[in-house]
Design an enzyme around this catalytic site. Structure first.
Site, PDB file in Angstrom:
ATOM      1  N   GLN A  32       0.826  -1.204   0.000  1.00 36.95           N
ATOM      2  CA  GLN A  32       0.000   0.000   0.000  1.00 36.95           C
ATOM      3  C   GLN A  32       0.861   1.255   0.000  1.00 36.95           C
ATOM      4  O   GLN A  32       2.056   1.203   0.260  1.00 36.95           O
ATOM      5  CB  GLN A  32      -0.896   0.008   1.238  1.00 36.95           C
ATOM      6  CG  GLN A  32      -0.118  -0.117   2.549  1.00 36.95           C
ATOM      7  CD  GLN A  32      -0.894  -0.767   3.674  1.00 36.95           C
ATOM      8  OE1 GLN A  32      -2.107  -0.755   3.669  1.00 36.95           O
ATOM      9  NE2 GLN A  32      -0.199  -1.328   4.659  1.00 36.95           N
ATOM     10  N   ASP A  87       0.794   0.172  13.649  1.00 34.75           N
ATOM     11  CA  ASP A  87       1.236   1.418  14.298  1.00 34.75           C
ATOM     12  C   ASP A  87       1.499   1.215  15.788  1.00 34.75           C
ATOM     13  O   ASP A  87       2.177   2.021  16.418  1.00 34.75           O
ATOM     14  CB  ASP A  87       0.189   2.528  14.082  1.00 34.75           C
ATOM     15  CG  ASP A  87      -1.205   2.081  14.486  1.00 34.75           C
ATOM     16  OD1 ASP A  87      -1.465   1.979  15.698  1.00 34.75           O
ATOM     17  OD2 ASP A  87      -2.040   1.813  13.604  1.00 34.75           O
ATOM     18  N   ASP A 138      -0.145 -12.426   6.527  1.00 40.09           N
ATOM     19  CA  ASP A 138      -1.510 -12.089   6.147  1.00 40.09           C
ATOM     20  C   ASP A 138      -2.413 -12.774   7.184  1.00 40.09           C
ATOM     21  O   ASP A 138      -2.407 -14.006   7.301  1.00 40.09           O
ATOM     22  CB  ASP A 138      -1.766 -12.642   4.735  1.00 40.09           C
ATOM     23  CG  ASP A 138      -3.199 -12.433   4.286  1.00 40.09           C
ATOM     24  OD1 ASP A 138      -4.038 -12.016   5.114  1.00 40.09           O
ATOM     25  OD2 ASP A 138      -3.479 -12.703   3.116  1.00 40.09           O
ATOM     26  N   ASP A 157      -7.678  -4.764  14.170  1.00 40.59           N
ATOM     27  CA  ASP A 157      -7.447  -3.329  13.976  1.00 40.59           C
ATOM     28  C   ASP A 157      -7.022  -3.124  12.521  1.00 40.59           C
ATOM     29  O   ASP A 157      -5.882  -2.779  12.234  1.00 40.59           O
ATOM     30  CB  ASP A 157      -6.342  -2.893  14.965  1.00 40.59           C
ATOM     31  CG  ASP A 157      -5.978  -1.431  14.825  1.00 40.59           C
ATOM     32  OD1 ASP A 157      -6.664  -0.713  14.089  1.00 40.59           O
ATOM     33  OD2 ASP A 157      -4.977  -1.021  15.456  1.00 40.59           O
ATOM     34  N   SER A 158      -7.965  -3.366  11.618  1.00 42.05           N
ATOM     35  CA  SER A 158      -7.621  -3.409  10.194  1.00 42.05           C
ATOM     36  C   SER A 158      -7.962  -2.108   9.490  1.00 42.05           C
ATOM     37  O   SER A 158      -8.625  -1.233  10.032  1.00 42.05           O
ATOM     38  CB  SER A 158      -8.422  -4.524   9.547  1.00 42.05           C
ATOM     39  OG  SER A 158      -9.790  -4.215   9.659  1.00 42.05           O
ATOM     40  N   THR A 159      -7.544  -2.029   8.236  1.00 43.49           N
ATOM     41  CA  THR A 159      -7.975  -0.938   7.367  1.00 43.49           C
ATOM     42  C   THR A 159      -9.403  -1.251   6.900  1.00 43.49           C
ATOM     43  O   THR A 159      -9.989  -2.243   7.315  1.00 43.49           O
ATOM     44  CB  THR A 159      -7.031  -0.841   6.145  1.00 43.49           C
ATOM     45  OG1 THR A 159      -6.939  -2.141   5.563  1.00 43.49           O
ATOM     46  CG2 THR A 159      -5.639  -0.398   6.554  1.00 43.49           C
ATOM     47  N   ASP A 160      -9.950  -0.420   6.023  1.00 42.28           N
ATOM     48  CA  ASP A 160     -11.302  -0.683   5.514  1.00 42.28           C
ATOM     49  C   ASP A 160     -11.319  -2.036   4.796  1.00 42.28           C
ATOM     50  O   ASP A 160     -10.297  -2.435   4.225  1.00 42.28           O
ATOM     51  CB  ASP A 160     -11.718   0.432   4.531  1.00 42.28           C
ATOM     52  CG  ASP A 160     -11.882   1.782   5.220  1.00 42.28           C
ATOM     53  OD1 ASP A 160     -11.746   1.836   6.458  1.00 42.28           O
ATOM     54  OD2 ASP A 160     -12.135   2.780   4.530  1.00 42.28           O
TER      55      ASP A 160
HETATM   56  N1  AG3 Z   1      -7.612   1.615  11.808  1.00 44.90           N
HETATM   57  C1  AG3 Z   1      -8.172   2.054  10.592  1.00 44.90           C
HETATM   58  C2  AG3 Z   1      -9.638   2.161  10.597  1.00 44.90           C
HETATM   59  C3  AG3 Z   1     -10.184   2.458   9.244  1.00 44.90           C
HETATM   60  C4  AG3 Z   1     -10.115   3.903   8.879  1.00 44.90           C
HETATM   61  N2  AG3 Z   1     -10.782   4.134   7.639  1.00 44.90           N
HETATM   62  C5  AG3 Z   1     -10.740   5.282   6.942  1.00 44.90           C
HETATM   63  N3  AG3 Z   1     -10.101   6.296   7.392  1.00 44.90           N
HETATM   64  N4  AG3 Z   1     -11.373   5.337   5.807  1.00 44.90           N
HETATM   65  C6  AG3 Z   1      -6.292   1.129  11.720  1.00 44.90           C
HETATM   66  C7  AG3 Z   1      -5.278   2.090  12.222  1.00 44.90           C
HETATM   67  C8  AG3 Z   1      -5.300   2.347  13.676  1.00 44.90           C
HETATM   68  N5  AG3 Z   1      -4.459   1.504  14.427  1.00 44.90           N
END
Ligand code: AG3
Length: 281
Positions: A32, A87, A138, A157-160
């Site tokens: 990414q 993070d 993964d 704690d993932s991305t979208d």
């Molecule tokens: N948390 C990301 C949540 C999704 C955010 N989505 C967005 N901004 N469209 C992962 C990072 C925090 N540890």
């Protein structure tokens, strides 16, 4: 996208504009685009594929909401898995519990860890903890072969849920997470904005209900995420009561007993639409 020094997630139909001073880092990793912005009001901001993940100023709302409701209601959380979360913010919160003796961080992208240590030392502060085992994998594959009946809490704690993270809301993934958890284990994940990602929230909730007997939602705030109102799903195969059984050893900035209760309170429409007919299997 940066327009006149304002950043916003322009691929979303609703976004928060953040006034920025400039870009401190921008690189495509194997998975990414990772970018660090320097903002006026929110400190440093980390973007993954143009989406806000963390800002120095408000990260605690998110990291405390994904961690404390689950860890504090578990009677004895010892072995924990954190999915994504490179993070380190979730790991930092999890390690506030004295009962926790091992955390596995399953992060696909090592560069997120490296960049966070450099630019967000207060978020990444526990990434070198002796209690932490970093697995550069993964999570979808990792959870398939995870030992059954092993974890007390799994935090996703993932991305979208798109691209490589799409499979994190599938039935199969939740089934595998259920197996990896101990009988009284708790699963928790972020489940997006209820304003603009309701479709993904619904898929996630429905799939989760095929794998877990008990599923509940929480609503919290994350000022820099699109819509600012953010949802989380919490699940288990044992009835969990929401009473706090453990307090974190370290200080929190957002979560406390009063907030804990309120996080589980649902807006009327959400209750009616998704929770009114919930029957335990
Ligand atoms: N948390 C990301 C949540 C999704 C955010 N989505 C967005 N901004 N469209 C992962 C990072 C925090 N540890």
């Amino acid at each position: 996208m940066l327009i006149n020094e304002w950043f916003f997630e322009d691929d979303m139909p609703l976004a928060v504009a953040i006034k920025v001073k400039g870009s401190l880092y921008s690189r495509k990793s194997k998975y990414q685009k990772i970018e660090i912005l320097d903002s006026i009001a929110m400190g440093k901001v980390m973007l993954l594929d143009n989406k806000v993940m963390v800002s120095e100023k408000d990260e605690f709302y998110y990291h405390e909401t994904i961690t404390h409701p689950a860890l504090s209601i578990h009677s004895n959380p010892k072995k924990i898995m954190v999915i994504g979360g490179g993070d380190g913010g979730t790991v930092r919160e999890v390690l506030k519990y004295k009962t926790v003796d091992e955390v596995e961080l399953v992060e696909i992208d090592e560069e997120v860890i490296t960049v966070s240590k450099k630019y967000f030392p207060e978020v990444a502060c526990e990434l070198d903890s002796p209690k932490l085992k970093i697995k550069l994998n993964d999570a979808i594959e990792y959870i398939k072969s995870a030992k059954e009946n092993t974890y007390d809490v799994i935090l996703c704690d993932s991305t979208d849920p798109e691209g490589f993270a799409a499979g994190l809301i599938s039935k199969e993934f939740y089934k595998n997470a259920g197996k990896a958890l101990k009988e009284n284990g708790i699963y928790i994940c972020q489940s997006g904005s209820l304003l603009i990602q309701e479709k993904e929230f619904k898929i996630s909730l429905e799939n989760m209900r095929t794998a877990f007997k008990y599923v509940d939602a929480m609503v919290s705030i994350v000022p820099t995420y699109p819509g600012c109102v953010w949802s989380f799903l919490i699940a288990s195969n044992s009835p969990v009561d929401r009473k706090i059984k453990n307090m974190p050893g370290g200080k929190t900035k957002y979560w406390n007993e009063g907030i804990h209760e309120k996080l589980f309170a649902k807006p009327e429409w959400l209750k009616e639409k998704y929770f009114s007919l919930q029957v335990a299997k």
